[in-house]
Design a protein around this motif. Structure first.
Motif, mmCIF file in Angstrom:
data_model
loop_
_atom_site.group_PDB
_atom_site.id
_atom_site.type_symbol
_atom_site.label_atom_id
_atom_site.label_comp_id
_atom_site.label_asym_id
_atom_site.label_seq_id
_atom_site.Cartn_x
_atom_site.Cartn_y
_atom_site.Cartn_z
ATOM 1 N N ALA A 157 0.596 -1.300 0.292
ATOM 2 C CA ALA A 157 -0.140 -0.007 0.003
ATOM 3 C C ALA A 157 1.133 1.153 0.244
ATOM 4 O O ALA A 157 0.475 2.128 -1.031
ATOM 5 C CB ALA A 157 -0.938 -0.071 0.877
ATOM 6 N N CYS A 158 2.247 1.612 0.430
ATOM 7 C CA CYS A 158 3.198 2.585 0.555
ATOM 8 C C CYS A 158 3.714 2.654 -0.181
ATOM 9 O O CYS A 158 4.052 2.010 -1.174
ATOM 10 C CB CYS A 158 3.663 2.784 1.982
ATOM 11 N N PRO A 159 3.831 4.046 -0.795
ATOM 12 C CA PRO A 159 4.141 4.200 -2.458
ATOM 13 C C PRO A 159 5.863 4.186 -2.543
ATOM 14 O O PRO A 159 6.170 4.266 -3.309
ATOM 15 C CB PRO A 159 3.831 5.448 -2.363
ATOM 16 N N VAL A 160 6.034 4.613 -1.079
ATOM 17 C CA VAL A 160 7.531 4.833 -0.799
ATOM 18 C C VAL A 160 8.050 3.989 0.550
ATOM 19 O O VAL A 160 7.109 3.293 1.397
ATOM 20 C CB VAL A 160 7.991 6.100 -0.019
ATOM 21 N N LEU A 161 9.319 2.732 0.032
ATOM 22 C CA LEU A 161 10.256 2.189 0.546
ATOM 23 C C LEU A 161 11.450 3.044 0.842
ATOM 24 O O LEU A 161 12.141 2.516 -0.131
ATOM 25 C CB LEU A 161 10.164 0.659 0.063
ATOM 26 N N ALA A 162 12.020 2.313 2.258
ATOM 27 C CA ALA A 162 12.781 2.484 2.286
ATOM 28 C C ALA A 162 13.609 1.686 3.815
ATOM 29 O O ALA A 162 13.065 0.315 3.934
ATOM 30 C CB ALA A 162 13.023 4.233 3.259
ATOM 31 N N TRP A 163 14.788 1.509 2.779
ATOM 32 C CA TRP A 163 15.606 0.252 3.183
ATOM 33 C C TRP A 163 17.258 0.805 4.249
ATOM 34 O O TRP A 163 17.764 0.578 3.251
ATOM 35 C CB TRP A 163 15.378 -0.914 2.850
ATOM 36 N N PRO A 164 17.465 0.023 5.355
ATOM 37 C CA PRO A 164 18.854 0.159 5.662
ATOM 38 C C PRO A 164 19.547 -0.730 4.124
ATOM 39 O O PRO A 164 18.834 -1.970 4.049
ATOM 40 C CB PRO A 164 19.031 -0.184 6.285
ATOM 41 N N ALA A 165 20.347 -0.337 4.260
ATOM 42 C CA ALA A 165 21.840 -1.421 3.505
ATOM 43 C C ALA A 165 22.931 -0.800 3.311
ATOM 44 O O ALA A 165 23.519 -0.064 4.222
ATOM 45 C CB ALA A 165 21.221 -1.011 2.161
ATOM 46 N N PRO A 166 23.821 -2.251 3.297
ATOM 47 C CA PRO A 166 24.694 -1.494 2.917
ATOM 48 C C PRO A 166 25.852 -0.633 2.146
ATOM 49 O O PRO A 166 24.994 -0.118 1.355
ATOM 50 C CB PRO A 166 26.069 -3.238 2.963
ATOM 51 N N LEU A 167 26.723 -0.154 2.308
ATOM 52 C CA LEU A 167 27.247 1.104 1.156
ATOM 53 C C LEU A 167 27.247 0.972 -0.276
ATOM 54 O O LEU A 167 26.860 1.672 -1.402
ATOM 55 C CB LEU A 167 28.615 0.949 1.518
ATOM 56 N N GLN A 168 27.322 -0.497 -1.446
ATOM 57 C CA GLN A 168 26.905 -0.717 -2.220
ATOM 58 C C GLN A 168 25.683 -2.238 -1.776
ATOM 59 O O GLN A 168 26.002 -2.414 -1.053
ATOM 60 C CB GLN A 168 27.841 -1.685 -3.090
ATOM 61 N N GLY A 169 24.760 -1.776 -3.038
ATOM 62 C CA GLY A 169 23.549 -3.917 -3.095
ATOM 63 C C GLY A 169 22.784 -3.169 -1.934
ATOM 64 O O GLY A 169 22.167 -2.335 -1.530
ATOM 65 N N ASP A 170 21.747 -3.940 -1.652
ATOM 66 C CA ASP A 170 20.300 -4.202 -1.737
ATOM 67 C C ASP A 170 20.217 -3.914 -0.015
ATOM 68 O O ASP A 170 19.674 -3.498 0.294
ATOM 69 C CB ASP A 170 19.537 -5.414 -1.737
ATOM 70 N N GLY A 171 20.774 -4.900 -0.026
ATOM 71 C CA GLY A 171 21.260 -5.410 1.678
ATOM 72 C C GLY A 171 20.046 -6.544 1.795
ATOM 73 O O GLY A 171 18.953 -6.881 1.409
ATOM 74 N N LEU A 172 19.945 -7.128 3.324
ATOM 75 C CA LEU A 172 18.965 -8.168 4.037
ATOM 76 C C LEU A 172 17.413 -7.879 4.261
ATOM 77 O O LEU A 172 17.471 -8.574 3.588
ATOM 78 C CB LEU A 172 19.256 -8.267 5.373
ATOM 79 N N ALA A 173 17.579 -6.628 4.033
ATOM 80 C CA ALA A 173 16.096 -6.213 4.555
ATOM 81 C C ALA A 173 15.842 -5.816 3.060
ATOM 82 O O ALA A 173 14.173 -6.748 3.279
ATOM 83 C CB ALA A 173 16.202 -5.079 4.834
ATOM 84 N N ARG A 174 16.298 -5.357 1.845
ATOM 85 C CA ARG A 174 15.185 -5.540 0.410
ATOM 86 C C ARG A 174 15.511 -6.954 0.077
ATOM 87 O O ARG A 174 14.241 -6.948 -0.797
ATOM 88 C CB ARG A 174 16.073 -4.436 -0.009
ATOM 89 N N THR A 175 16.834 -7.487 0.359
ATOM 90 C CA THR A 175 16.138 -9.233 -0.476
ATOM 91 C C THR A 175 15.146 -9.710 0.206
ATOM 92 O O THR A 175 14.468 -10.531 0.021
ATOM 93 C CB THR A 175 17.276 -9.306 0.024
ATOM 94 N N ILE A 176 15.375 -9.676 1.607
ATOM 95 C CA ILE A 176 13.882 -10.406 2.734
ATOM 96 C C ILE A 176 12.854 -10.636 2.078
ATOM 97 O O ILE A 176 11.789 -10.670 1.432
ATOM 98 C CB ILE A 176 13.973 -10.208 3.520
ATOM 99 N N ALA A 177 12.512 -9.021 1.684
ATOM 100 C CA ALA A 177 10.453 -8.486 1.180
ATOM 101 C C ALA A 177 10.579 -8.634 -0.279
ATOM 102 O O ALA A 177 9.496 -8.457 -0.704
ATOM 103 C CB ALA A 177 11.123 -7.163 1.957
ATOM 104 N N ALA A 178 12.396 -8.574 -0.663
ATOM 105 C CA ALA A 178 11.725 -8.789 -2.233
ATOM 106 C C ALA A 178 10.628 -9.092 -3.007
ATOM 107 O O ALA A 178 9.782 -8.587 -3.345
ATOM 108 C CB ALA A 178 12.935 -8.965 -3.017
ATOM 109 N N PRO A 179 10.415 -10.194 -2.529
ATOM 110 C CA PRO A 179 8.812 -11.426 -3.029
ATOM 111 C C PRO A 179 7.861 -10.595 -2.908
ATOM 112 O O PRO A 179 7.115 -10.574 -3.505
ATOM 113 C CB PRO A 179 8.932 -12.689 -2.661
ATOM 114 N N HIS A 180 7.972 -9.403 -2.473
ATOM 115 C CA HIS A 180 6.536 -9.049 -1.467
ATOM 116 C C HIS A 180 6.083 -7.660 -2.188
ATOM 117 O O HIS A 180 5.349 -6.777 -1.539
ATOM 118 C CB HIS A 180 6.130 -9.448 0.070
ATOM 119 N N ILE A 181 7.800 -6.881 -2.999
ATOM 120 C CA ILE A 181 7.399 -5.495 -3.293
ATOM 121 C C ILE A 181 7.187 -5.591 -5.077
ATOM 122 O O ILE A 181 7.324 -6.261 -5.357
ATOM 123 C CB ILE A 181 9.143 -4.882 -3.789
#
Lengths: 226, 226
Positions: free
Chosen positions: A28-52
């Motif tokens: 439902a949210c138009p904007v997503l924010a996620w913590p990440a290392p200096l390069q790449g997607d990071g774990l949070a984005r990767t876990i949630a990926a199937p649901h984005i």
């Protein structure tokens, strides 16, 4: 009307361990924010990926991820400012948080910066102690047990005091602190009961008796019940 | 081929706080079991109700719910025997567990009785400390904080020792122990920082500063950060 800031717990790694509420709000949210290392997607984005769904505005909050990082990181100021810009325009922002947002979560630093200015809601997530206990079939507590959740970064004497005060303990963020933690558990006669759980519910999950563990990554924890 | 015993965490009360995995397994298992009071459905069955398809075989495990119940209750023996009968016939059984199955969960007593005889899997759930923190926007821990999860049923001196050892604490199962817990928090100068959270995420949810709380139900907890 400003938007709402959501801190969304996405659990320990298995994408099926998101709650229905987390999945609904991510969609439902138009904007997503996620913590990440200096390069790449990071774990949070990767876990949630199937649901984005496609078409989201995404904000990467690039952190240096020092094991004992403090909350003065410029990245939080910068991330909070970007998020505030969207909220001021009336757009809801969902921050994806590994585990639970308020249990050792970087969401706390964003919440602190944005509190009082915008509506905030938190969706709890499966925290790593419960995830590790589940994959190990390890009872965390029954009846009158106290449970201590202890960062391995603490000084040796403090870890010992906490372990002595509680019947059950989860020692987190092991990494380079393994020898120190092992010394304490040896002294208390608990090494043979202690289990190292690495990356619970992720593909790289491993369970190793502490007695057999030569090393442990930062994202590992030790379960022990006295 | 025997069936698998699933311990399914269904979270603190909001039916949207089930995980996708919990919902999938509840739909897939032909047999559901749930702890309940001597009459009626009980909280676990009520929370999961929107996710229970018609046509399930259901087993109510009727417990007397003494606040400090022990694990010798005949109800667990009886429930485990009924569950074992289904597992032996190859039918998977999902046990519905409020919160997380292995964190003060009655599932532990069923797991103990059936362990070694049948395959067992646990699906972690949102535990009450994380649910309460979320509704209160209360950070449980950052950086090097230790967190103590303490049953209020413990003796006064032990609660005090645990509170002194950790930066953050969640005192659970308050009920008639409120005066004792208040005395400890008063002595430590923490009363003004303590928040009582009743039935987090349920319709009857209430948040009350400890200083204003005259009483608290058994299903309430106190959040405090030193």
């Amino acid at each position: 009307m400003s938007g709402t800031l959501y801190g969304i717990g996405i659990g320990p790694g298995d994408p099926e361990l998101l709650t229905l509420k987390a999945v609904r709000l991510i969609a439902a949210c138009p904007v997503l924010a996620w913590p990440a290392p200096l390069q790449g997607d990071g774990l949070a984005r990767t876990i949630a990926a199937p649901h984005i769904p496609a078409g989201k505005t995404e904000i990467a909050i690039r952190l240096s991820f020092r094991p004992e990082r403090d909350d003065t990181d410029d990245a939080y100021d910068c991330g909070a400012a970007t998020i505030a810009g969207h909220l001021e325009q009336g757009r809801d922002v969902a921050v994806l948080c590994e585990g639970d947002p308020l249990f050792f979560g970087s969401f706390i630093y964003l919440m602190t910066r944005l509190s009082g200015r915008f509506p905030i809601q938190v969706v709890p997530g499966i925290a790593s102690p419960m995830a590790a206990a589940a994959v190990a079939l390890h009872p965390l507590s029954t009846l009158e047990d106290a449970v201590a959740l202890i960062p391995a970064t603490r000084p040796e004497a403090e870890i010992e005091r906490l372990l002595q005060a509680a019947e059950s303990a989860v020692i987190m963020k092991i990494g380079r602190h393994l020898p120190k933690v092992r010394r304490v558990l040896d002294r208390l006669g608990l090494t043979h009961k202690a289990l190292v759980v690495e990356r619970a519910t992720q593909d790289a999950q491993r369970l190793i008796p502490l007695a057999d563990a030569a090393e442990a990554p930062y994202f590992s924890l030790i379960l022990v019940h006295a």
